[in-house]
Design a protein around this motif. Structure first.
Motif, mmCIF file in Angstrom:
data_model
loop_
_atom_site.group_PDB
_atom_site.id
_atom_site.type_symbol
_atom_site.label_atom_id
_atom_site.label_comp_id
_atom_site.label_asym_id
_atom_site.label_seq_id
_atom_site.Cartn_x
_atom_site.Cartn_y
_atom_site.Cartn_z
ATOM 1 N N LEU A 154 0.828 -1.206 0.000
ATOM 2 C CA LEU A 154 0.000 0.000 0.000
ATOM 3 C C LEU A 154 0.865 1.259 0.000
ATOM 4 O O LEU A 154 0.494 2.279 -0.592
ATOM 5 C CB LEU A 154 -0.933 -0.010 1.209
ATOM 6 N N ASP A 155 2.019 1.191 0.645
ATOM 7 C CA ASP A 155 2.925 2.341 0.687
ATOM 8 C C ASP A 155 3.577 2.604 -0.666
ATOM 9 O O ASP A 155 4.110 3.702 -0.898
ATOM 10 C CB ASP A 155 4.017 2.127 1.741
ATOM 11 N N ILE A 212 -7.209 1.289 7.223
ATOM 12 C CA ILE A 212 -7.286 0.273 8.275
ATOM 13 C C ILE A 212 -5.896 -0.118 8.754
ATOM 14 O O ILE A 212 -5.666 -0.301 9.952
ATOM 15 C CB ILE A 212 -8.056 -0.965 7.780
ATOM 16 N N SER A 213 -4.951 -0.222 7.834
ATOM 17 C CA SER A 213 -3.589 -0.607 8.214
ATOM 18 C C SER A 213 -2.944 0.441 9.118
ATOM 19 O O SER A 213 -1.961 0.154 9.798
ATOM 20 C CB SER A 213 -2.732 -0.828 6.963
ATOM 21 N N LYS A 256 -1.611 6.578 -1.809
ATOM 22 C CA LYS A 256 -0.939 7.433 -0.828
ATOM 23 C C LYS A 256 -1.449 8.873 -0.905
ATOM 24 O O LYS A 256 -1.544 9.567 0.109
ATOM 25 C CB LYS A 256 0.573 7.394 -1.053
ATOM 26 N N GLN A 257 -1.797 9.319 -2.110
ATOM 27 C CA GLN A 257 -2.345 10.669 -2.248
ATOM 28 C C GLN A 257 -3.738 10.761 -1.631
ATOM 29 O O GLN A 257 -4.098 11.775 -1.025
ATOM 30 C CB GLN A 257 -2.399 11.063 -3.720
ATOM 31 N N LEU A 258 -4.517 9.689 -1.784
ATOM 32 C CA LEU A 258 -5.873 9.678 -1.229
ATOM 33 C C LEU A 258 -5.863 9.518 0.286
ATOM 34 O O LEU A 258 -6.718 10.070 0.990
ATOM 35 C CB LEU A 258 -6.690 8.537 -1.866
ATOM 36 N N VAL A 259 -4.891 8.764 0.782
ATOM 37 C CA VAL A 259 -4.824 8.478 2.224
ATOM 38 C C VAL A 259 -3.420 8.809 2.722
ATOM 39 O O VAL A 259 -2.505 7.985 2.640
ATOM 40 C CB VAL A 259 -5.151 6.997 2.512
ATOM 41 N N PRO A 260 -3.211 10.009 3.234
ATOM 42 C CA PRO A 260 -1.883 10.387 3.742
ATOM 43 C C PRO A 260 -1.520 9.601 4.982
ATOM 44 O O PRO A 260 -2.391 9.000 5.630
ATOM 45 C CB PRO A 260 -2.044 11.877 4.044
#
Length: 280
Positions: A101-102, A191-192, A108-112
Motif C-alpha cells: 500500500l505504501d 485500516i492498516s 498514498k495521495q488519497l490516504v496520507p
C-alpha cells in the motif's frame, strides 16, 4: 478486462469479461467460486452443478436452501470463520500488505500517513453507534485530546452517522470522523494505519456473530489479524478467534459501559507506552 493482478500470496489472477448473473450461471467455466450462495437462484445452481464451490459467511438460515449432510454438497462448501472448524474454513486475512500500500502513489495521495503522535481508534461496519458515543463521552474529550486520540468510523450507511450524532450532540466532532463507502485499496490503507480496532460485536445485541445463531464472520477480526492491530473486544468474541489472535494485544471487556471504557483506556495507555518505548 484483460488486467493481470499479482496477488499477495504470489499467485496471479487475470480479469476476464464482466458478465451478468445469467451468464455466470450458464457459462461453461471450469469452476465457479461464489460468495452469494445463500441467494436462492445461485444456491439451486450450486446444487445442480458439481463445478460450483461456495464460500459462506455463516449458517444458511433459509429452510429451503439448507444442504443435507453427507449428500456430497458439503465437500464444495467452505466457511469464513473458525466456528466451522469441523468443516472447511479459513479466516480471510490475505489483505494488501502495508508495504504494498505504501508503494501505490495514487492510494498514498488519497490516504496520507497517520500523524506520528495520533492514536487512531477504528470501528468498521454498521455497529451500535449509540454505545460508541456513550463510551467516548464517558472517557471525555479532555482524556482523548491529552492522548491524541482520533476515532475513525468506516461504514457504508449514512444513517450510522446520524445515529451517532444524535447521541453525541456534536461534543466529539473534533475527535470522530466517519468515512463512508471507500474504494478497497484506500480503505485498506486507512485500516492498516489504525492503532486500535473496536469490533463492537456482542452476544446481547448481535447474536448472529456467535455460536447458537447464524455464526457469521466478524470482518473487523479479519482486519486486525491481518495487520496485527491491538484490539478491545468482548470476551465471548475473543473465545471464538483466540487461536488467530496469538501475538496480538487484546483487552477484554464485559457487558456494560464501565467495562468497555476501562478496557479502551487500558489499551490507549498500552499503545502510548509502547510508542514511547519504540515498539509501535
Amino acid at each position: 478486462k484483460g488486467t493481470k493482478v499479482d496477488r499477495f500470496d504470489g499467485s496471479v489472477a487475470y480479469i476476464g469479461e464482466m458478465i451478468t448473473y445469467g451468464q455466470y450461471l450458464d457459462s461453461a467455466l471450469d469452476a465457479i467460486i461464489g460468495v452469494t450462495c445463500d441467494w436462492s437462484v445461485v444456491w439451486y445452481k450450486f446444487i445442480e452443478l458439481e463445478r460450483n464451490y461456495c464460500v459462506l459467511h455463516g449458517t444458511i438460515d433459509k429452510p429451503n436452501l439448507i444442504y443435507k449432510p453427507n449428500d456430497g454438497r458439503e465437500k464444495r462448501l467452505c466457511w469464513l470463520n473458525p466456528m466451522f472448524k469441523d468443516k472447511c474454513y479459513f479466516l480471510p486475512i490475505d489483505l494488501p500488505s502495508r508495504e504494498l500500500l505504501d508503494q501505490d502513489e495514487t492510494v498514498k495521495q488519497l490516504v496520507p500517513p497517520r500523524d506520528i503522535d495520533e492514536i487512531r481508534i477504528c470501528v468498521i461496519g454498521n455497529k451500535d453507534f449509540v454505545a460508541l458515543a456513550e463510551a467516548l463521552l464517558a472517557i471525555g474529550t479532555e482524556y482523548l485530546n491529552e492522548h491524541h486520540v482520533k476515532v475513525h468510523v468506516h461504514t457504508r450507511k449514512e444513517n450510522s452517522r446520524k445515529q451517532y450524532k444524535r447521541k453525541s450532540q456534536g461534543l466529539l466532532d473534533s475527535i470522530v470522523s466517519f468515512i463512508l463507502d471507500e474504494p478497497f485499496l484506500p480503505f485498506q490503507r486507512r485500516i492498516s494505519q489504525c492503532s486500535i480496532i473496536l469490533p463492537m460485536v456482542d452476544p446481547e445485541t448481535q447474536s448472529r456473530y456467535f455460536p447458537g445463531d447464524l455464526q457469521k464472520l466478524s470482518g473487523s477480526v479479519s482486519q486486525l489479524v491481518a495487520y496485527k492491530i491491538p484490539s478491545v473486544m468482548r470476551k465471548e468474541l475473543y473465545d471464538i478467534y483466540e487461536d488467530s489472535l496469538v501475538g496480538i494485544s487484546v483487552k477484554l471487556h464485559h457487558n456494560g459501559i464501565d467495562s468497555f471504557v476501562s478496557a479502551i483506556k487500558a489499551m490507549v495507555k498500552e499503545v502510548r507506552s509502547n510508542r514511547t518505548l519504540g515498539t509501535l
